[in-house]
Design a protein around this motif. Structure first.
Motif, PDB file in Angstrom:
ATOM      1  N   VAL A  56     -13.200  17.792   3.605  1.00 36.03           N
ATOM      2  CA  VAL A  56     -12.829  16.593   2.861  1.00 36.03           C
ATOM      3  C   VAL A  56     -12.664  16.936   1.391  1.00 36.03           C
ATOM      4  CG1 VAL A  56     -13.488  14.249   2.246  1.00 36.03           C
ATOM      5  CG2 VAL A  56     -14.103  15.161   4.492  1.00 36.03           C
ATOM      6  N   LEU A  57     -11.523  16.560   0.838  1.00 33.03           N
ATOM      7  CA  LEU A  57     -11.303  16.673  -0.597  1.00 33.03           C
ATOM      8  C   LEU A  57     -11.380  15.273  -1.182  1.00 33.03           C
ATOM      9  CD1 LEU A  57      -8.293  19.173  -0.665  1.00 33.03           C
ATOM     10  CD2 LEU A  57     -10.724  19.679  -0.902  1.00 33.03           C
ATOM     11  N   SER A  58     -12.529  14.942  -1.757  1.00 33.00           N
ATOM     12  CA  SER A  58     -12.732  13.642  -2.382  1.00 33.00           C
ATOM     13  C   SER A  58     -12.699  13.859  -3.883  1.00 33.00           C
ATOM     14  CB  SER A  58     -14.078  13.043  -1.948  1.00 33.00           C
ATOM     15  OG  SER A  58     -14.239  11.751  -2.479  1.00 33.00           O
ATOM     16  N   VAL A  59     -11.713  13.294  -4.543  1.00 35.52           N
ATOM     17  CA  VAL A  59     -11.416  13.646  -5.921  1.00 35.52           C
ATOM     18  C   VAL A  59     -11.805  12.532  -6.884  1.00 35.52           C
ATOM     19  CG1 VAL A  59      -9.519  15.154  -5.224  1.00 35.52           C
ATOM     20  CG2 VAL A  59      -9.067  12.754  -5.721  1.00 35.52           C
ATOM     21  N   THR A  60     -11.817  12.865  -8.154  1.00 31.64           N
ATOM     22  CA  THR A  60     -12.206  11.902  -9.178  1.00 31.64           C
ATOM     23  C   THR A  60     -11.018  11.240  -9.854  1.00 31.64           C
ATOM     24  OG1 THR A  60     -12.329  13.708 -10.792  1.00 31.64           O
ATOM     25  CG2 THR A  60     -14.368  13.106  -9.647  1.00 31.64           C
ATOM     26  N   SER A  61      -9.791  11.657  -9.532  1.00 32.95           N
ATOM     27  CA  SER A  61      -8.619  11.058 -10.162  1.00 32.95           C
ATOM     28  C   SER A  61      -7.393  11.241  -9.271  1.00 32.95           C
ATOM     29  CB  SER A  61      -8.348  11.693 -11.532  1.00 32.95           C
ATOM     30  OG  SER A  61      -7.899  13.033 -11.380  1.00 32.95           O
ATOM     31  N   TYR A  62      -6.401  10.394  -9.487  1.00 32.10           N
ATOM     32  CA  TYR A  62      -5.124  10.537  -8.795  1.00 32.10           C
ATOM     33  C   TYR A  62      -4.499  11.885  -9.137  1.00 32.10           C
ATOM     34  CZ  TYR A  62      -4.915   5.560  -7.487  1.00 32.10           C
ATOM     35  OH  TYR A  62      -5.166   4.332  -6.935  1.00 32.10           O
ATOM     36  N   GLU A  63      -4.596  12.283 -10.398  1.00 31.76           N
ATOM     37  CA  GLU A  63      -3.999  13.541 -10.832  1.00 31.76           C
ATOM     38  C   GLU A  63      -4.595  14.724 -10.084  1.00 31.76           C
ATOM     39  OE1 GLU A  63      -3.241  16.126 -14.940  1.00 31.76           O
ATOM     40  OE2 GLU A  63      -4.360  14.236 -14.997  1.00 31.76           O
ATOM     41  N   ARG A 132      -5.222  -7.660 -29.576  1.00 35.60           N
ATOM     42  CA  ARG A 132      -6.610  -8.010 -29.890  1.00 35.60           C
ATOM     43  C   ARG A 132      -7.587  -7.549 -28.807  1.00 35.60           C
ATOM     44  NH1 ARG A 132      -7.618 -14.131 -31.338  1.00 35.60           N
ATOM     45  NH2 ARG A 132      -9.704 -13.201 -31.518  1.00 35.60           N
ATOM     46  N   TRP A 133      -7.086  -7.173 -27.632  1.00 38.50           N
ATOM     47  CA  TRP A 133      -7.971  -6.991 -26.493  1.00 38.50           C
ATOM     48  C   TRP A 133      -8.017  -5.541 -26.017  1.00 38.50           C
ATOM     49  CZ3 TRP A 133      -9.988 -11.193 -27.529  1.00 38.50           C
ATOM     50  CH2 TRP A 133      -9.246 -12.360 -27.746  1.00 38.50           C
ATOM     51  N   ARG A 134      -9.181  -5.187 -25.463  1.00 41.68           N
ATOM     52  CA  ARG A 134      -9.404  -3.846 -24.924  1.00 41.68           C
ATOM     53  C   ARG A 134      -9.082  -3.858 -23.425  1.00 41.68           C
ATOM     54  NH1 ARG A 134     -15.546  -3.641 -26.160  1.00 41.68           N
ATOM     55  NH2 ARG A 134     -15.181  -5.784 -25.454  1.00 41.68           N
ATOM     56  N   LEU A 135      -8.252  -2.910 -23.000  1.00 36.26           N
ATOM     57  CA  LEU A 135      -7.771  -2.867 -21.622  1.00 36.26           C
ATOM     58  C   LEU A 135      -8.459  -1.754 -20.836  1.00 36.26           C
ATOM     59  CD1 LEU A 135      -5.612  -3.620 -19.401  1.00 36.26           C
ATOM     60  CD2 LEU A 135      -4.153  -1.879 -20.461  1.00 36.26           C
ATOM     61  N   ALA A 136      -8.847  -2.054 -19.604  1.00 32.09           N
ATOM     62  CA  ALA A 136      -9.307  -1.045 -18.638  1.00 32.09           C
ATOM     63  C   ALA A 136      -8.313  -1.079 -17.481  1.00 32.09           C
ATOM     64  CB  ALA A 136     -10.713  -1.351 -18.151  1.00 32.09           C
ATOM     65  N   ARG A 137      -7.640   0.052 -17.243  1.00 32.63           N
ATOM     66  CA  ARG A 137      -6.569   0.062 -16.248  1.00 32.63           C
ATOM     67  C   ARG A 137      -6.661   1.282 -15.351  1.00 32.63           C
ATOM     68  NH1 ARG A 137      -2.646   3.868 -17.225  1.00 32.63           N
ATOM     69  NH2 ARG A 137      -2.303   4.582 -19.369  1.00 32.63           N
ATOM     70  N   GLY A 138      -5.846   1.262 -14.291  1.00 34.02           N
ATOM     71  CA  GLY A 138      -5.763   2.401 -13.399  1.00 34.02           C
ATOM     72  C   GLY A 138      -4.822   3.461 -13.939  1.00 34.02           C
ATOM     73  N   GLU A 139      -4.809   4.604 -13.273  1.00 33.40           N
ATOM     74  CA  GLU A 139      -3.912   5.681 -13.661  1.00 33.40           C
ATOM     75  C   GLU A 139      -2.464   5.278 -13.428  1.00 33.40           C
ATOM     76  OE1 GLU A 139      -5.105   9.688 -12.398  1.00 33.40           O
ATOM     77  OE2 GLU A 139      -6.940   8.771 -11.638  1.00 33.40           O
ATOM     78  N   SER A 140      -1.542   6.003 -14.052  1.00 30.12           N
ATOM     79  CA  SER A 140      -0.129   5.633 -13.990  1.00 30.12           C
ATOM     80  C   SER A 140       0.433   5.701 -12.571  1.00 30.12           C
ATOM     81  CB  SER A 140       0.696   6.524 -14.919  1.00 30.12           C
ATOM     82  OG  SER A 140       0.572   7.883 -14.554  1.00 30.12           O
ATOM     83  N   ARG A 141      -0.210   6.475 -11.672  1.00 28.57           N
ATOM     84  CA  ARG A 141       0.238   6.533 -10.273  1.00 28.57           C
ATOM     85  C   ARG A 141      -0.363   5.422  -9.412  1.00 28.57           C
ATOM     86  NH1 ARG A 141      -0.579  11.757 -11.976  1.00 28.57           N
ATOM     87  NH2 ARG A 141       1.099  13.264 -11.680  1.00 28.57           N
ATOM     88  N   SER A 144      -1.587  -0.772  -7.816  1.00 32.20           N
ATOM     89  CA  SER A 144      -2.165  -2.030  -8.277  1.00 32.20           C
ATOM     90  C   SER A 144      -2.824  -1.904  -9.642  1.00 32.20           C
ATOM     91  CB  SER A 144      -3.183  -2.555  -7.257  1.00 32.20           C
ATOM     92  OG  SER A 144      -4.233  -1.617  -7.061  1.00 32.20           O
ATOM     93  N   GLY A 145      -3.230  -0.692 -10.015  1.00 29.23           N
ATOM     94  CA  GLY A 145      -3.911  -0.497 -11.282  1.00 29.23           C
ATOM     95  C   GLY A 145      -2.985  -0.314 -12.466  1.00 29.23           C
ATOM     96  N   PHE A 146      -1.695  -0.045 -12.184  1.00 31.48           N
ATOM     97  CA  PHE A 146      -0.752   0.151 -13.293  1.00 31.48           C
ATOM     98  C   PHE A 146       0.655  -0.330 -12.956  1.00 31.48           C
ATOM     99  CE2 PHE A 146       2.400   2.590 -15.657  1.00 31.48           C
ATOM    100  CZ  PHE A 146       1.973   2.378 -16.965  1.00 31.48           C
ATOM    101  N   LEU A 166      -5.445  -3.164 -27.985  1.00 31.86           N
ATOM    102  CA  LEU A 166      -6.299  -2.610 -29.033  1.00 31.86           C
ATOM    103  C   LEU A 166      -6.801  -1.224 -28.668  1.00 31.86           C
ATOM    104  CD1 LEU A 166      -7.896  -2.988 -31.695  1.00 31.86           C
ATOM    105  CD2 LEU A 166      -9.711  -4.058 -30.327  1.00 31.86           C
ATOM    106  N   SER A 167      -7.199  -1.061 -27.425  1.00 30.37           N
ATOM    107  CA  SER A 167      -7.638   0.229 -26.899  1.00 30.37           C
ATOM    108  C   SER A 167      -7.512   0.186 -25.392  1.00 30.37           C
ATOM    109  CB  SER A 167      -9.090   0.527 -27.297  1.00 30.37           C
ATOM    110  OG  SER A 167      -9.970  -0.430 -26.713  1.00 30.37           O
ATOM    111  N   GLU A 168      -7.614   1.337 -24.751  1.00 31.26           N
ATOM    112  CA  GLU A 168      -7.576   1.360 -23.298  1.00 31.26           C
ATOM    113  C   GLU A 168      -8.459   2.479 -22.764  1.00 31.26           C
ATOM    114  OE1 GLU A 168      -3.674   2.084 -21.721  1.00 31.26           O
ATOM    115  OE2 GLU A 168      -3.735   4.212 -22.215  1.00 31.26           O
ATOM    116  N   VAL A 169      -9.030   2.237 -21.593  1.00 30.76           N
ATOM    117  CA  VAL A 169      -9.726   3.262 -20.828  1.00 30.76           C
ATOM    118  C   VAL A 169      -9.103   3.276 -19.448  1.00 30.76           C
ATOM    119  CG1 VAL A 169     -11.896   3.198 -22.093  1.00 30.76           C
ATOM    120  CG2 VAL A 169     -11.542   1.601 -20.199  1.00 30.76           C
ATOM    121  N   VAL A 170      -9.108   4.430 -18.800  1.00 34.09           N
ATOM    122  CA  VAL A 170      -8.436   4.605 -17.515  1.00 34.09           C
ATOM    123  C   VAL A 170      -9.448   5.091 -16.487  1.00 34.09           C
ATOM    124  CG1 VAL A 170      -6.610   5.850 -16.294  1.00 34.09           C
ATOM    125  CG2 VAL A 170      -6.262   5.140 -18.671  1.00 34.09           C
ATOM    126  N   GLY A 171      -9.449   4.485 -15.308  1.00 40.59           N
ATOM    127  CA  GLY A 171     -10.381   4.911 -14.264  1.00 40.59           C
ATOM    128  C   GLY A 171     -10.098   4.205 -12.951  1.00 40.59           C
TER     129      GLY A 171
END
Length: 324
Positions: A56-63, A132-141, A144-146, A166-171
């Motif tokens: 099993v390859l269980s990864v931490t990111s789409y990339e 004005r707002w801080r965004l938390a979004r999915g990766e570009s791939r 539903s997250g992007f 204003l800022s963004e975090v991706v996960g």
């Protein structure tokens, strides 16, 4: 980071220990360890059915998963639309099945989440002043997250997710929901399936959140295998997936419980590459939106880009229909 686990017991008991492991890649829908553990019982059953050990390859990111597929380190994978589209059209894989859920809907929805007691509580407030707002979004791939929020909501309102906040975090979807619940972001992309799971796993945090936008239905994820696998192997995999959790009695009950824990899946249906046509259309629509809203040195450059987009879309549609 890739996490490997071999589901070898049954295959070895059947004399299959000499067979090369089947390398199964998993999208990081929650944490990497959590995703792997959720899949373990199903993959142990698959190992017995095909007579091969499974790593099993269980990864931490789409990339990370994309890179593993690119390096030919994945033989079979659970992928959402855009990742499956790229794997099929660029990486020599093909669709064998598509997942189904207990709600019976042919897909799920992208969501936007905010805190119930946050600085804004409506979609209108978000769209009026995104800077004005801080965004938390999915990766570009992430569909539903992007991709879908960008295509169906933000770009039509002249907002590019990557630059207007204003800022963004991706996960992962779990990460984005927690970021908003804990006050580290103001708005998060998510989806209906993962938010239901989040509500069960993190009830206190989920109680702080509300949905302010939902997309149109997005087709469910696919199971893909390498195109050069022997036809006999593909038939075994297809038969296992289509029959899984459909029998009566204790075995069927156990299989249904495994899938219930696995993102509330109900089972799998046979599918081919043409099931990715909606994903190709989404990618095409997003590319056109981006081309039409971007700044160009002249109109000729824009038109050249649009022509390449049309050509790529036509090639993808032809390729996806060719292996029905």
């Amino acid at each position: 980071m890739l996490l490997a686990l071999a589901c070898q017991g049954a295959a070895q008991a059947q004399g299959g220990s000499a067979a090369a492991p089947l390398r199964f890649g998993i999208l990081p829908l929650g944490g990497a360890f959590e995703s792997r553990n959720d899949w373990d019982p199903v993959l142990a059953d698959l190992s017995r059915a095909v007579g091969r050990p499974i790593s099993v390859l269980s990864v931490t990111s789409y990339e990370a998963l994309e890179q593993a597929i690119q390096r030919n380190e994945v033989d079979m994978a659970f992928l959402s639309g855009r990742m499956a589209l790229d794997a099929v059209t660029q990486r020599g894989m093909r669709v064998v099945a598509q997942v189904t859920r207990h709600d019976g809907l042919p897909g799920y929805r992208a969501l936007l989440l905010t805190r119930k007691t946050g600085p804004f509580s409506t979609l209108k407030g978000l769209l009026a002043e995104p800077e004005r707002w801080r965004l938390a979004r999915g990766e570009s791939r992430s569909v539903s997250g992007f991709i879908v929020p960008q295509l169906q909501l933000f770009l039509p309102n002249h907002i590019a997710m990557e630059t207007r906040f204003l800022s963004e975090v991706v996960g992962t979807h779990q990460f984005t929901a927690l970021a908003v619940a804990n006050g580290e972001a103001d708005v998060a992309t998510n989806n209906s399936a993962d938010f239901e799971r989040f509500q069960l796993q993190f009830p206190s945090e989920a109680a702080r959140l509300q949905v302010i936008w939902a997309s149109d239905l997005i087709p469910h994820a696919q199971i893909v295998v390498r195109r050069d696998d022997p036809p006999e192997f593909r038939r075994k995999v297809e038969a296992f997936l289509v029959d899984y959790a459909r029998s009566k009695g204790p075995r069927g009950d156990a299989e249904r419980a495994y899938l219930k824990a696995l993102h509330d899946l109900a089972g799998f249906v046979a599918a081919d590459n043409s099931s990715l046509l909606p994903a190709a259309t989404l990618a095409y629509q997003l590319a056109r939106q981006n081309a039409n809203t971007a700044q160009w040195v002249n109109e000729a450059a824009r038109q050249a880009r649009l022509q390449r987009i049309e050509s790529t879309y036509a090639e993808q549609r032809e390729a996806l229909r060719a292996e029905r």
